[in-house]
Write a protein that holds these residues in place. Sequence first.
Motif, PDB file in Angstrom:
ATOM      1  N   THR A  85       0.798  -1.235   0.000  1.00 28.40           N
ATOM      2  CA  THR A  85       0.000   0.000   0.000  1.00 28.40           C
ATOM      3  C   THR A  85       0.832   1.290   0.000  1.00 28.40           C
ATOM      4  OG1 THR A  85      -0.145  -0.121   2.432  1.00 28.40           O
ATOM      5  CG2 THR A  85      -1.943  -1.108   1.163  1.00 28.40           C
ATOM      6  N   VAL A  86       2.137   1.161   0.150  1.00 23.89           N
ATOM      7  CA  VAL A  86       3.009   2.340   0.166  1.00 23.89           C
ATOM      8  C   VAL A  86       3.953   2.269  -1.029  1.00 23.89           C
ATOM      9  CG1 VAL A  86       4.796   3.575   1.459  1.00 23.89           C
ATOM     10  CG2 VAL A  86       2.868   2.531   2.671  1.00 23.89           C
ATOM     11  N   ALA A  87       4.194   3.390  -1.666  1.00 29.34           N
ATOM     12  CA  ALA A  87       5.093   3.423  -2.817  1.00 29.34           C
ATOM     13  C   ALA A  87       6.501   2.988  -2.413  1.00 29.34           C
ATOM     14  CB  ALA A  87       5.136   4.829  -3.407  1.00 29.34           C
ATOM     15  N   PRO A  88       7.173   2.163  -3.228  1.00 25.13           N
ATOM     16  CA  PRO A  88       8.532   1.712  -2.898  1.00 25.13           C
ATOM     17  C   PRO A  88       9.495   2.856  -2.600  1.00 25.13           C
ATOM     18  CG  PRO A  88       7.661   0.406  -4.703  1.00 25.13           C
ATOM     19  CD  PRO A  88       6.668   1.501  -4.449  1.00 25.13           C
ATOM     20  N   ILE A  89       9.385   3.965  -3.344  1.00 20.15           N
ATOM     21  CA  ILE A  89      10.283   5.093  -3.116  1.00 20.15           C
ATOM     22  C   ILE A  89      10.117   5.650  -1.710  1.00 20.15           C
ATOM     23  CG2 ILE A  89       8.657   6.782  -4.053  1.00 20.15           C
ATOM     24  CD1 ILE A  89      12.522   6.801  -4.324  1.00 20.15           C
ATOM     25  N   THR A  90       8.902   5.618  -1.186  1.00 23.48           N
ATOM     26  CA  THR A  90       8.645   6.093   0.178  1.00 23.48           C
ATOM     27  C   THR A  90       9.326   5.187   1.195  1.00 23.48           C
ATOM     28  OG1 THR A  90       6.516   7.029  -0.483  1.00 23.48           O
ATOM     29  CG2 THR A  90       6.856   6.631   1.866  1.00 23.48           C
ATOM     30  N   ILE A  91       9.281   3.893   0.949  1.00 26.95           N
ATOM     31  CA  ILE A  91       9.931   2.935   1.849  1.00 26.95           C
ATOM     32  C   ILE A  91      11.434   3.145   1.843  1.00 26.95           C
ATOM     33  CG2 ILE A  91      10.395   0.486   2.243  1.00 26.95           C
ATOM     34  CD1 ILE A  91       7.580  -0.089   1.164  1.00 26.95           C
ATOM     35  N   PHE A  92      12.032   3.333   0.656  1.00 33.44           N
ATOM     36  CA  PHE A  92      13.469   3.595   0.570  1.00 33.44           C
ATOM     37  C   PHE A  92      13.833   4.877   1.312  1.00 33.44           C
ATOM     38  CE2 PHE A  92      13.587   0.732  -3.229  1.00 33.44           C
ATOM     39  CZ  PHE A  92      14.586  -0.104  -2.760  1.00 33.44           C
ATOM     40  N   GLU A  93      13.028   5.895   1.158  1.00 35.75           N
ATOM     41  CA  GLU A  93      13.298   7.169   1.833  1.00 35.75           C
ATOM     42  C   GLU A  93      13.253   6.996   3.347  1.00 35.75           C
ATOM     43  OE1 GLU A  93      10.321   9.698   0.224  1.00 35.75           O
ATOM     44  OE2 GLU A  93      11.517  10.302  -1.522  1.00 35.75           O
ATOM     45  N   GLU A  94      12.290   6.220   3.846  1.00 37.21           N
ATOM     46  CA  GLU A  94      12.188   5.989   5.290  1.00 37.21           C
ATOM     47  C   GLU A  94      13.419   5.253   5.809  1.00 37.21           C
ATOM     48  OE1 GLU A  94       8.570   3.890   5.921  1.00 37.21           O
ATOM     49  OE2 GLU A  94       7.285   5.655   5.603  1.00 37.21           O
ATOM     50  N   ILE A  95      13.899   4.272   5.032  1.00 37.94           N
ATOM     51  CA  ILE A  95      15.083   3.509   5.455  1.00 37.94           C
ATOM     52  C   ILE A  95      16.316   4.409   5.484  1.00 37.94           C
ATOM     53  CG2 ILE A  95      16.656   1.650   4.775  1.00 37.94           C
ATOM     54  CD1 ILE A  95      14.170   0.189   3.630  1.00 37.94           C
ATOM     55  N   GLU A  96      16.458   5.248   4.463  1.00 36.88           N
ATOM     56  CA  GLU A  96      17.647   6.093   4.343  1.00 36.88           C
ATOM     57  C   GLU A  96      17.687   7.197   5.395  1.00 36.88           C
ATOM     58  OE1 GLU A  96      17.530   7.465   0.342  1.00 36.88           O
ATOM     59  OE2 GLU A  96      18.222   5.559  -0.510  1.00 36.88           O
ATOM     60  N   THR A  97      16.526   7.626   5.844  1.00 37.01           N
ATOM     61  CA  THR A  97      16.492   8.757   6.798  1.00 37.01           C
ATOM     62  C   THR A  97      16.242   8.332   8.226  1.00 37.01           C
ATOM     63  OG1 THR A  97      14.125   9.089   6.341  1.00 37.01           O
ATOM     64  CG2 THR A  97      15.713  10.344   5.001  1.00 37.01           C
ATOM     65  N   ARG A  98      16.193   7.034   8.461  1.00 34.76           N
ATOM     66  CA  ARG A  98      15.923   6.522   9.808  1.00 34.76           C
ATOM     67  C   ARG A  98      17.023   6.934  10.786  1.00 34.76           C
ATOM     68  NH1 ARG A  98      17.303   1.907  12.444  1.00 34.76           N
ATOM     69  NH2 ARG A  98      18.270   1.024  10.586  1.00 34.76           N
TER      70      ARG A  98
END
Length: 203
Positions: free
Chosen positions: A190-203
């Motif tokens: 349900t979430v765009a892959p780019i959003t998931i990558f951004e969350e991982i990178e900015t965690r």
Amino acid sequence: MSNKTDRTKTHIVTIFFEMMDEIGFEKITVASLSKRAKINRGTFYNYFPDKYAIIEEVEEEMYTNFEKVMREHIGVAVTSKIDQYGRKNVGLFFKEASEKLMMFLYQRKELAQILVGKNGRPHFIERLERLYIETVQEKLEVIPHEITESEKLQQEFIYYGVIAVVKRWLRTGAKQSPEEVAKILAKCMTVAPITIFEEIETR
């Protein structure tokens, strides 16, 4: 079948999968299995005609129950669930459906880990994968237009993304709870892959 008979058969199956995990299916013999299980070969043949019968019985039981879970909880039209849950809450649908699947595998995790492991049965895992994909596709067949090749590629991305998550979970010891993995699957759906990558990178 008596309790003693049940226990003996279960013991044979348990030892069989222990050996399969250690040395692989091909290297198991009735003689070596009987020796490790501390039974005579005659006792083995009271329950199974050969080692193939063990794996076939267990795999068929797992496949039949996996199919039941798929038909009841996974093989549903997404659009109808959006209407039921509302678009903002459709992630809840994916989470609830995924939990059913993950709980099924978690309850059989020792067996599932062996089957997907280095000495596992690739063709059986492929059979489960085909069932998963076919069950979802059956619902897509009601779409009133022909699906394009580009849309089919997008579907493949989703199908095998789910399969990859489940395989990795099992192969790394199924350490996360079924609920936690279901939450991850729902997010990925349900979430765009780019959003998931951004969350991982900015965690």
